[in-house]
Motif scaffolding. Structure first.
Motif: not given
Length: 636
Positions: A537-541, A612-615
């Motif tokens: 799924g989505k992760i953010y940088l 990197v993170y996604n909650g």
């Protein structure tokens, strides 16, 4: 009378901790977490000494006190060695940090000492029944204070942060008939570049403190015709609020200290040091919090103590641990009837201020119910928790459990030793085990400890629980086993969370390279992940940057970070899509991803890392030095 030798040593150790924290923060992950290891070792040793005291009875209690004193000396020696090594390895960082710690706070120190001297002289004159001169002296102290605060806002134009804006708009929501806990102003904060980025890639857009925190602003909110404008907030509301709350804090300190020592140089030096942390405080309401908790501490044996305790729990979750410790002390020292009255009264005051907001939307109010927030980005001020996050790799929900277990351990220690003066420092310990924090937490409680060293002396009380534990070996050993189980549960929680992380995405970043060409910093790295456990799924940088200790922070997409290997949305899109458009889609058919990122206008940056993170999961790579180059590195 003043503090005893043990209290002086504790105060010295606490001040050194603040200094170490200030030096360690900019260099985290560069200096190999020596500071976190030092603090973790100290906390573990104190826990083991406490268990030894439980198990051995009166003789062991005396011996444990000597052991504790000795470890303080060792800690101070290691801290000095740490600072010496830091100066040798990072002279630029160390010199700047020293300047930051000494110069501006030093000017404040001189000013506050002058104010305290005038107030002390006024008190001395008042004791001689010369009330006219005393009134003039107090008026002079207030005038100096007011001019210093006014000059800080008008002449140097101090800017406001998102916390102050959230508070103002929470009051506005009340006047508009809406719920401040569900009324988000995230879009306004983004436009002002004043926001707290959360792990789910959103912005903290509403207050997450008990209601007295923003209700205390209401009298100042009414001073202007346009109270939500930035000009009104910066030039009218906040200066007036700071003057009143700071004066209240000064009065509270003056009220609780022992007046016999008020004109002696040493107490004035201590009390001047108390005010130094106010330079680092990020919220004006903290001054009011300090006044309330100091008065609550000094008046704990009063029949009206419940009122002050209730105000403390109604204004900020940061005060909940120390209020709980005060209630344990009240039960232990004054009996269960007094403690029950304090609990019932404090609860009634809390409901008076917060009951309405709980009733109209319980789910929105749930954000208040923990001193730590699982969605706030991890940072190094929670030293032990952050070291676990960065080096052992765990899921973020583990820090709630660690915080609660640390709090339970502190409650057990406090119930046995029943040392009232130790309560502020004990209340700091759980915050070390979170994933994030602020230096103001530690400054706050160390400053409180310094004040109570000069409070009116109280006769030490052994405490009801300690008598029962000391006189019954079965209870004593059971208590010790209980403490050991808390430590074991904490270790098991961390290990279990680590394996959950490994069986989940198990992020890692390798092959890092960073160069700077002109005003662009190029960063290349390889992201590894467990495709079968990553739930693609989505992760953010984001990039984490450090500028030799001079500046440090996160650099998300809306500030000029783009990943050339990511198909981004437009960096010019409006809120909320532009918070961080650097989205990585995890593909189940592979387990690596090549990051080719560029960051604009990161001037002077000397170290950089990826985040990197996604909650639910997050990962931060080790720091890599940014090298000046004339030729672009491969892949950029």
């Amino acid at each position: 009378m003043g503090p005893d030798n043990n209290s002086k040593k504790l105060f010295a150790a606490a001040v050194i901790f603040l200094v170490l924290l200030s030096f360690e923060y900019p260099s985290i992950a560069i200096f190999d977490y020596m500071f976190a290891i030092l603090i973790a070792a100290l906390v573990l040793f104190i826990a083991l000494v406490g268990i030894y005291a439980f198990m051995g009875g009166k003789k062991a209690y005396k011996k444990s006190t000597r052991l504790f004193n000795n470890v303080l000396y060792i800690y101070i020696a290691l801290a000095v060695l740490y600072l010496a090594i830091h100066f040798l390895l990072y002279p630029a960082t160390s010199i700047y940090t020293s300047y930051y710690l000494i110069y501006n706070p030093g000017l404040s120190f001189v000013l506050y000492i002058a104010v305290f001297f005038i107030m002390s002289l006024g008190t001395y004159v008042a004791c001689k029944k010369n009330y006219r001169i005393a009134a003039l002296l107090f008026a002079l102290a207030i005038a100096i204070l007011y001019i210093s605060i006014l000059s800080g806002y008008v002449y140097t134009h101090l800017s406001i942060n998102d916390e102050e804006l959230l508070t103002v708009h929470a009051v506005a929501a009340i006047f508009n008939g809406t719920n401040p806990y569900s009324n988000s102003i995230a879009h306004l904060l983004y436009d002002e570049s004043q926001y707290t980025l959360l792990m789910n890639n959103s912005i903290l857009g509403h207050v997450n403190y008990p209601s007295l925190y923003f209700l205390s602003l209401m009298p100042f909110y009414l001073l202007t015709a346009n109270p939500t404008s930035i000009h009104s907030i910066e030039y009218i509301e906040l200066p007036a609020q700071e003057f009143v709350f700071f004066a209240m804090m000064l009065f509270a300190i003056w009220y609780v200290i022992d007046k016999k020592d008020i004109m002696k140089p040493k107490p004035m030096l201590y009390l001047g040091i108390v005010l130094l942390p106010t330079f680092f405080i990020t919220s004006i309401t903290t001054y009011l919090m300090f006044a309330i908790i100091i008065l609550a501490y000094a008046k704990l044996n009063s029949k009206y103590s419940w009122l002050l305790l209730g105000l403390a729990v109604s204004i900020h979750e940061e005060l909940w641990p120390i209020v709980a410790l005060m209630l344990i002390y009240s039960f232990n020292t004054y009996g269960y009837k007094k403690a029950l009255k304090d609990v019932a009264g404090a609860g009634a005051v809390f409901l008076l201020f917060n009951g309405y907001f709980i009733a109209i939307n319980p789910s929105a109010y749930l954000t208040v119910l923990s001193p730590i927030d699982k969605l706030v980005l991890p940072d190094a001020t929670a030293t032990i928790g952050y070291a676990i996050f960065a080096y052992y790799h765990v899921t973020l929900d583990v820090f709630f459990g660690l915080f609660d277990l640390a709090l339970l351990f502190v409650f057990a220690l406090s119930a046995y030793f029943n040392n009232k003066k130790a309560l502020p420092l004990l209340s700091m310990a759980p915050f070390l085990f979170g994933s994030h924090g602020t230096t103001s937490y530690y400054f706050f409680f160390v400053a409180m400890f310094a004040v109570i060293l000069y409070c009116k002396p109280e006769k030490p009380q052994e405490g009801m629980l300690r008598k029962k534990i000391r006189d019954n070996p079965a209870i004593r050993y059971s208590y010790a086993v209980f403490l050991i189980l808390i430590i074991a549960a904490s270790a098991a929680l961390v290990v279990g969370s680590h394996y959950k992380y490994i069986n989940g995405p198990n992020f890692s970043i390798t092959d890092q390279h960073a160069v700077k060409i002109g005003n662009i910093t190029y960063y290349n790295a390889t992201l590894h992940y467990n495709a079968s456990g990553a739930n693609p799924g989505k992760i953010y940088l984001m990039l984490n940057y450090y500028d030799k200790g001079i500046s440090y922070g996160y650099f998300p997409g809306n500030q000029g970070l783009s990943n050339e290997s990511i198909i981004n949305g437009s960096l010019n899109c409006t809120y909320p899509c532009s918070i961080n458009p650097n989205v990585i889609e995890l593909n189940a058919s592979r387990n690596t991803y090549r990051i080719n990122a560029r960051a604009y206008n990161l001037s002077g940056t000397s170290y950089i890392s990826a985040f990197v993170y996604n909650g639910t999961y997050s990962y931060q790579s080790q720091m890599v030095e940014v090298k000046p180059e004339t030729v672009r590195i491969s892949g950029t």
